[in-house]
Design a protein around this motif. Structure first.
Motif, mmCIF file in Angstrom:
data_model
loop_
_atom_site.group_PDB
_atom_site.id
_atom_site.type_symbol
_atom_site.label_atom_id
_atom_site.label_comp_id
_atom_site.label_asym_id
_atom_site.label_seq_id
_atom_site.Cartn_x
_atom_site.Cartn_y
_atom_site.Cartn_z
ATOM 1 N N UNK A 30 -1.905 -1.063 17.057
ATOM 2 C CA UNK A 30 -0.472 -1.134 16.784
ATOM 3 C C UNK A 30 -0.215 -1.843 15.454
ATOM 4 N N UNK A 31 0.787 -1.364 14.753
ATOM 5 C CA UNK A 31 1.188 -2.005 13.503
ATOM 6 C C UNK A 31 1.794 -3.370 13.814
ATOM 7 N N UNK A 32 1.272 -4.401 13.180
ATOM 8 C CA UNK A 32 1.748 -5.766 13.409
ATOM 9 C C UNK A 32 2.768 -6.155 12.336
ATOM 10 N N UNK A 33 3.756 -6.937 12.734
ATOM 11 C CA UNK A 33 4.796 -7.340 11.801
ATOM 12 C C UNK A 33 4.208 -8.116 10.630
ATOM 13 N N UNK A 34 3.214 -8.958 10.895
ATOM 14 C CA UNK A 34 2.644 -9.775 9.830
ATOM 15 C C UNK A 34 1.886 -8.938 8.791
ATOM 16 N N UNK A 35 1.588 -7.677 9.118
ATOM 17 C CA UNK A 35 0.930 -6.818 8.135
ATOM 18 C C UNK A 35 1.858 -6.466 6.971
ATOM 19 N N UNK A 36 3.139 -6.730 7.132
ATOM 20 C CA UNK A 36 4.078 -6.555 6.030
ATOM 21 C C UNK A 36 3.630 -7.362 4.812
ATOM 22 N N UNK A 37 3.058 -8.540 5.054
ATOM 23 C CA UNK A 37 2.588 -9.382 3.959
ATOM 24 C C UNK A 37 1.459 -8.725 3.162
ATOM 25 N N UNK A 38 0.761 -7.767 3.785
ATOM 26 C CA UNK A 38 -0.432 -7.197 3.164
ATOM 27 C C UNK A 38 -0.157 -5.927 2.357
ATOM 28 N N UNK A 39 1.048 -5.404 2.447
ATOM 29 C CA UNK A 39 1.378 -4.186 1.715
ATOM 30 C C UNK A 39 1.379 -4.465 0.210
ATOM 31 N N UNK A 40 0.663 -3.643 -0.530
ATOM 32 C CA UNK A 40 0.631 -3.740 -1.997
ATOM 33 C C UNK A 40 1.507 -2.627 -2.569
ATOM 34 N N UNK A 41 2.382 -2.980 -3.491
ATOM 35 C CA UNK A 41 3.266 -1.989 -4.100
ATOM 36 C C UNK A 41 2.766 -1.621 -5.493
ATOM 37 N N UNK A 42 3.140 -0.441 -5.947
ATOM 38 C CA UNK A 42 2.823 -0.008 -7.309
ATOM 39 C C UNK A 42 4.101 0.509 -7.958
ATOM 40 N N UNK A 43 4.169 0.411 -9.283
ATOM 41 C CA UNK A 43 5.376 0.841 -9.992
ATOM 42 C C UNK A 43 5.057 1.152 -11.443
ATOM 43 N N UNK A 44 5.824 2.055 -12.010
ATOM 44 C CA UNK A 44 5.914 2.288 -13.451
ATOM 45 C C UNK A 44 4.571 2.546 -14.143
ATOM 46 N N UNK A 45 3.732 3.462 -13.650
ATOM 47 C CA UNK A 45 2.496 3.765 -14.386
ATOM 48 C C UNK A 45 2.806 4.449 -15.715
ATOM 49 N N UNK A 46 2.051 4.070 -16.759
ATOM 50 C CA UNK A 46 2.223 4.631 -18.103
ATOM 51 C C UNK A 46 0.857 5.069 -18.617
ATOM 52 N N UNK A 47 0.803 6.293 -19.173
ATOM 53 C CA UNK A 47 -0.460 6.833 -19.655
ATOM 54 C C UNK A 47 -0.599 6.581 -21.152
ATOM 55 N N UNK A 48 -1.804 6.266 -21.570
ATOM 56 C CA UNK A 48 -2.042 5.965 -22.980
ATOM 57 C C UNK A 48 -1.832 7.218 -23.829
ATOM 58 N N UNK A 49 -1.512 7.037 -25.112
ATOM 59 C CA UNK A 49 -1.272 8.201 -25.984
ATOM 60 C C UNK A 49 -2.426 9.199 -26.025
ATOM 61 N N UNK A 50 -3.670 8.699 -25.901
ATOM 62 C CA UNK A 50 -4.804 9.627 -25.915
ATOM 63 C C UNK A 50 -5.111 10.193 -24.532
ATOM 64 N N UNK A 51 -4.357 9.764 -23.523
ATOM 65 C CA UNK A 51 -4.510 10.300 -22.181
ATOM 66 C C UNK A 51 -5.710 9.792 -21.415
#
Length: 667
Positions: A30-51
């Motif tokens: 079962x999903x535990x409430x305290x596992x909320x602390x363990x969630x990792x978020x990601x945001x705003x990836x940017x690719x280099x000009x040469x890819x």
């Protein structure tokens, strides 16, 4: 006979142990409430000009300091060699790909702009300003960075106080306010002043202000030759009194001369210049008093002439626009019926959907080779970094940061739901079932209502709803009329009628799920925050079918709300001002129906809330107490609008909710 009894006993023991093992496994999964602390978020990836490389922001919960932290990570374009880069957020590659600008804490205070060479250890703080920079952009030659920043300004108002006696301890002077919008949720009282455009050398130094005047200038978009910066503003007299008005302008970086590119009676904003510097894409709409408006996509010549609408057949709002490398059209993100994907609008007309899938995909960068990067989430997967080529949109996951945390967790299945409501409206929703769901059993149900009211529930991963399901509830979440992502007619269906028939949409959704046969009709529960708090308080004033409710940071009384929220625009969401005709404000106020409430109703609100001030919660609480309706008011410390900005308060929100529902769960 003895051997037979032994075998029977042994068989019973094996069945018992197997049953216990299965029970333990289910409990473990079962999903535990305290596992909320363990969630990792990601945001705003940017690719280099040469890819070849991608940099992105990674967020995590600091349990010790009860806060969220951001760090920058960098990896190869295929997802390999994923490694820590520095502390900060909002990364931006230099045009040559050798340096990365980003925001991080610096001197003298607050967030500052830093630059770090990709392959070096140290970083250079290039701004040391007193106000926080925003919307930073590299110049095309990589020599400068442009950004927005507040410039304080206030009308002089001097009063001559009598001379203070020696040693006197007088009260500090008052805060003098003359601007129309003087406070903002999550900020507090706004400092008087105007937002302007600055440029600073990429080597550091004193920033130079290139816009002037008592107007706000937002956004920074360089022309390819580096000679001008495009932005959004409204440079007219008494601009603060103009409602839904803005235009696109350009400022010459050297001379600071400003020219106006658009002149619409309405909104024009968010300019993006084509790679060849000849065209500008932007979004806008003609003035209307509708409460919900889909933005339209336009292009014009760089001199402001020959404006025309693109994707005219697409009744959704474009966001995060990117020009095709060959100047043939514009890519953009758009919400559509609970999903989000990438679309393309050719200059010649029409539009096409580039990415496909029942997911929430947010593209944040597209390089010259057509490689797109962004973040994507679905029912069972928190947001991760993805990449694909726009000519062959096969999406590839580059990170799986939450996979190990959720690997041994059995999440609830999500079922999509479409149903008919009042006026023959098609309404969209979803149900989340407990992980060990058995269709022959009866389950309590929680109806969750989104805020806005022009918001959109979607197909992305939602920890809260999955945890409700882990606690044994079926969860129903819907997009009633007024929600965004379903077109102009649907979004504007609550104009001057909110709450109203959106209540019917919610109740019809509840009925639709009950028809499936696995809901315990005696144990229906409901909650929502902000606009969802409005509808929850409306629900308990119009029906007794719910065993308990939680009304979170709501509006209860429109008469007392419109002049106390953080902005005056809510006055415009009614046909008349309340002093001219208060009837609509009264009719639409849940407080007017409190005499009907019998449902045990808890209220939760942040004490610092400036969007739906806690006085709204207090009005409903005191009315419920007078009427002896079971109630409780939970006042959250250190919270603006909402109750879960601080991780510990998120935990408290869920635990108070379960406690309240358990208290009134019917046997």
């Amino acid at each position: 006979m003895k051997n037979t009894r032994t075998l029977i006993l042994l068989g019973c023991l094996i069945l018992f142990l197997s049953s216990m093992t299965e029970s333990f496994a289910q409990e473990k999964n079962k999903l535990k409430l305290e596992q909320f602390f363990d969630i990792i978020s990601v945001a705003d990836p940017q690719i280099s000009p040469d890819g070849k490389e991608i940099i992105y922001t990674r967020g995590w919960v600091d349990k010790v300091n009860d806060s969220r932290r951001n760090e920058l990570f960098i990896m190869n374009a295929d997802g390999s060699k994923n490694r820590f880069f520095t502390k900060g957020s909002s990364p931006a590659w230099s045009p040559d790909g050798a340096r990365i600008a980003y925001m991080s804490s610096g001197e003298p205070s607050g967030s500052q702009i830093f630059i770090k060479y990709k392959d070096s250890e140290g970083a250079t703080q290039i701004t040391r300003v007193e106000k926080t920079p925003s919307n930073m952009k590299w110049s095309p030659d990589g020599k400068f960075i442009a950004f927005n920043m507040l410039v304080p300004y206030s009308e002089p108002w001097n009063i001559k106080m009598p001379e203070r006696p020696k040693g006197a301890k007088w009260t500090d002077g008052p805060k003098v306010i003359t601007q129309m919008n003087y406070k903002r949720d999550r900020v507090g009282y706004l400092e008087e002043g105007f937002t302007h455009i600055f440029i600073v050398s990429a080597e550091g130094g004193t920033p130079r202000q290139i816009t002037q005047g008592n107007w706000n200038h937002s956004g920074v978009e360089w022309t390819p030759d580096g000679k001008e910066i495009l932005f959004t503003s409204l440079r007219v007299e008494e601009a603060e009194y103009e409602y839904r008005q803005s235009n696109v302008y350009a400022v010459n970086v050297e001379t600071t001369a400003i020219r106006q590119l658009t002149d619409r009676n309405g909104i024009d904003r968010s300019p993006v210049v084509s790679p060849d510097g000849k065209k500008v894409a932007y979004v806008g709409y003609d003035w209307t008093d509708d409460t919900y408006i889909e933005n339209k996509l336009y292009i014009m010549d760089i001199d402001g002439k020959n404006s025309k609408e693109l994707a005219a057949d697409f009744d959704r709002s474009p966001a995060s626009m990117f020009w095709a490398t060959d100047n043939s059209g514009v890519y953009f993100n758009a919400d559509y019926n609970g999903t989000r994907n990438l679309y393309f609008a050719p200059i010649r007309g029409g539009h096409k959907q580039v990415s496909q899938g029942n997911h929430l995909l947010t593209v944040s960068d597209i390089n010259k080779n057509g490689t797109a990067v962004g973040i994507m989430t679905d029912y069972h997967t928190p947001a991760e970094v993805i990449a694909f080529n726009v000519t062959n949109p096969s999406l590839k996951n580059l990170t799986s940061l939450n996979e190990s945390m959720l690997k041994n967790v059995q999440l609830g299945e999500v079922e999509e739901l479409w149903y008919k409501s009042t006026d023959d409206f098609d309404v969209h929703g979803w149900i989340v079932k407990p992980a060990d769901f058995d269709p022959t059993k009866k389950y309590p149900m929680i109806l969750v209502i989104h805020g806005g009211p022009h918001g959109m529930y979607n197909v992305g991963f939602n920890f809260t709803w999955q945890h409700h399901a882990a606690e044994g509830y079926v969860v129903l979440y819907t997009n009633p009329r007024g929600s965004s992502g379903y077109g102009s007619v649907f979004g504007n269906a609550i104009k001057n009628d909110y709450p109203g028939k959106d209540y019917d949409d919610l109740m019809n959704g509840v009925d639709e799920v009950i028809k499936k046969g696995f809901i315990d009709e005696k144990n229906l529960f409901v909650y929502g925050g902000s606009g969802g708090g409005v509808l929850t308080s409306w629900i308990v004033g119009h029906t007794d079918r719910f065993a308990a409710a939680s009304v979170n940071f709501p509006v209860i009384n429109w008469l007392s709300f419109v002049g106390n929220t953080d902005g005056v625009s809510w006055y415009k969401n009614f046909k008349e001002y309340p002093w001219d005709d208060p009837s609509e404000h009264i009719r639409r106020s849940p407080l007017m129906y409190v005499g009907n409430v019998k449902t045990p109703t808890m209220l939760m609100c942040g004490e610092d809330d400036l969007r739906t001030p806690i006085s709204q919660t207090e009005e409903f609480y005191q009315a419920l107490k007078v009427l002896k309706v079971p109630t409780a008011m939970i006042r959250f410390q250190n919270e603006y609008h909402g109750t879960g900005t601080n991780p510990s308060n998120y935990m408290r929100t869920q635990l108070y909710l379960y406690s309240w529902f358990d208290k009134y769960k019917r046997k």
